[in-house]
Design a protein around this motif. Sequence first.
Motif, PDB file in Angstrom:
ATOM      1  N   UNK A  55       1.771  -1.948  -1.482  1.00 23.55           N
ATOM      2  CA  UNK A  55       3.237  -2.042  -1.474  1.00 23.55           C
ATOM      3  C   UNK A  55       3.728  -2.441  -0.091  1.00 23.55           C
ATOM      4  N   UNK A  56       4.870  -3.118  -0.075  1.00 23.37           N
ATOM      5  CA  UNK A  56       5.569  -3.402   1.186  1.00 23.37           C
ATOM      6  C   UNK A  56       7.022  -2.963   1.032  1.00 23.37           C
TER       7      UNK A  56
ATOM      8  N   UNK B 133       3.919  -1.347   5.412  1.00 16.01           N
ATOM      9  CA  UNK B 133       2.897  -1.658   4.400  1.00 16.01           C
ATOM     10  C   UNK B 133       2.230  -0.355   3.977  1.00 16.01           C
ATOM     11  N   UNK B 134       1.934  -0.263   2.682  1.00 16.88           N
ATOM     12  CA  UNK B 134       1.435   0.986   2.107  1.00 16.88           C
ATOM     13  C   UNK B 134       0.342   0.746   1.080  1.00 16.88           C
ATOM     14  N   UNK B 135      -0.573   1.680   0.992  1.00 12.35           N
ATOM     15  CA  UNK B 135      -1.475   1.761  -0.153  1.00 12.35           C
ATOM     16  C   UNK B 135      -1.110   3.034  -0.905  1.00 12.35           C
ATOM     17  N   UNK B 136      -0.829   2.862  -2.197  1.00 10.73           N
ATOM     18  CA  UNK B 136      -0.348   3.962  -3.047  1.00 10.73           C
ATOM     19  C   UNK B 136      -1.361   4.263  -4.126  1.00 10.73           C
ATOM     20  N   UNK B 137      -1.530   5.541  -4.426  1.00 11.74           N
ATOM     21  CA  UNK B 137      -2.519   5.957  -5.426  1.00 11.74           C
ATOM     22  C   UNK B 137      -1.897   6.882  -6.463  1.00 11.74           C
ATOM     23  N   UNK B 138      -2.194   6.605  -7.711  1.00  9.92           N
ATOM     24  CA  UNK B 138      -1.908   7.497  -8.843  1.00  9.92           C
ATOM     25  C   UNK B 138      -2.555   6.872 -10.079  1.00  9.92           C
TER      26      UNK B 138
ATOM     27  N   UNK C 177       5.053  -5.329  -4.691  1.00  7.77           N
ATOM     28  CA  UNK C 177       3.945  -4.617  -5.320  1.00  7.77           C
ATOM     29  C   UNK C 177       2.924  -5.565  -5.894  1.00  7.77           C
ATOM     30  N   UNK C 178       1.650  -5.205  -5.794  1.00  9.40           N
ATOM     31  CA  UNK C 178       0.578  -6.001  -6.401  1.00  9.40           C
ATOM     32  C   UNK C 178       0.847  -6.158  -7.895  1.00  9.40           C
TER      33      UNK C 178
END
Length: 137
Positions: free
Chosen positions: A6-7, A72-77, A116-117
């Motif tokens: 994510x950005x 910039x982010x890496x998100x997990x769920x 988002x990707x």
Amino acid sequence: MERTFAIIKPDAVERKITGKVLAKIEEAGFSIVGMKKIHLSKAQAEGFYYVHKERPFFNDLCAFMSRSPVVVLVLERENAIAKWREVMGATNPANAEPGTIRKEFGVSIEENSAHGSDAPETAAFEIPYFFSQLELV
Ligand code: RTP
Ligand code: MG
């Protein structure tokens, strides 16, 4: 568990609503496994958005994304890729569902506050474009 990239885009960081976007991320059940603030060069933005290089909006998009810092982010769920796109809302804020980030915060189809990707293969390119393994917790 799935990871997505994510950005928080320049329009949102400039308006000092980074915290509001982060609150929506956590309220939606994501764990933040990587996060940093960076100022992209135009060339780095072009490399990130290379899939759009033939699109008419490519030059404007890369100028926008490099005009000021982003987060910039890496998100997990579970189901992170699809869920993050749902939380962001439609590309054009005018078409986004109420309560989504782009509806609440987006300025225009370009300045739409978040990225988002869009698929696992995209996330697999985008995450290592910005983060090393050591930066993901
Ligand atoms: P993103 O990649 O940033 O998550 O957005 P998206 O999948 O919803 O949209 P995409 O088609 O991948 O477009 C990437 C970004 O380019 C800008 N855009 N400008 N001026 C225009 O018509 C136009 N169309 C798209 C937006 O910033 C969009 O998010
Ligand atoms: Mg996209």
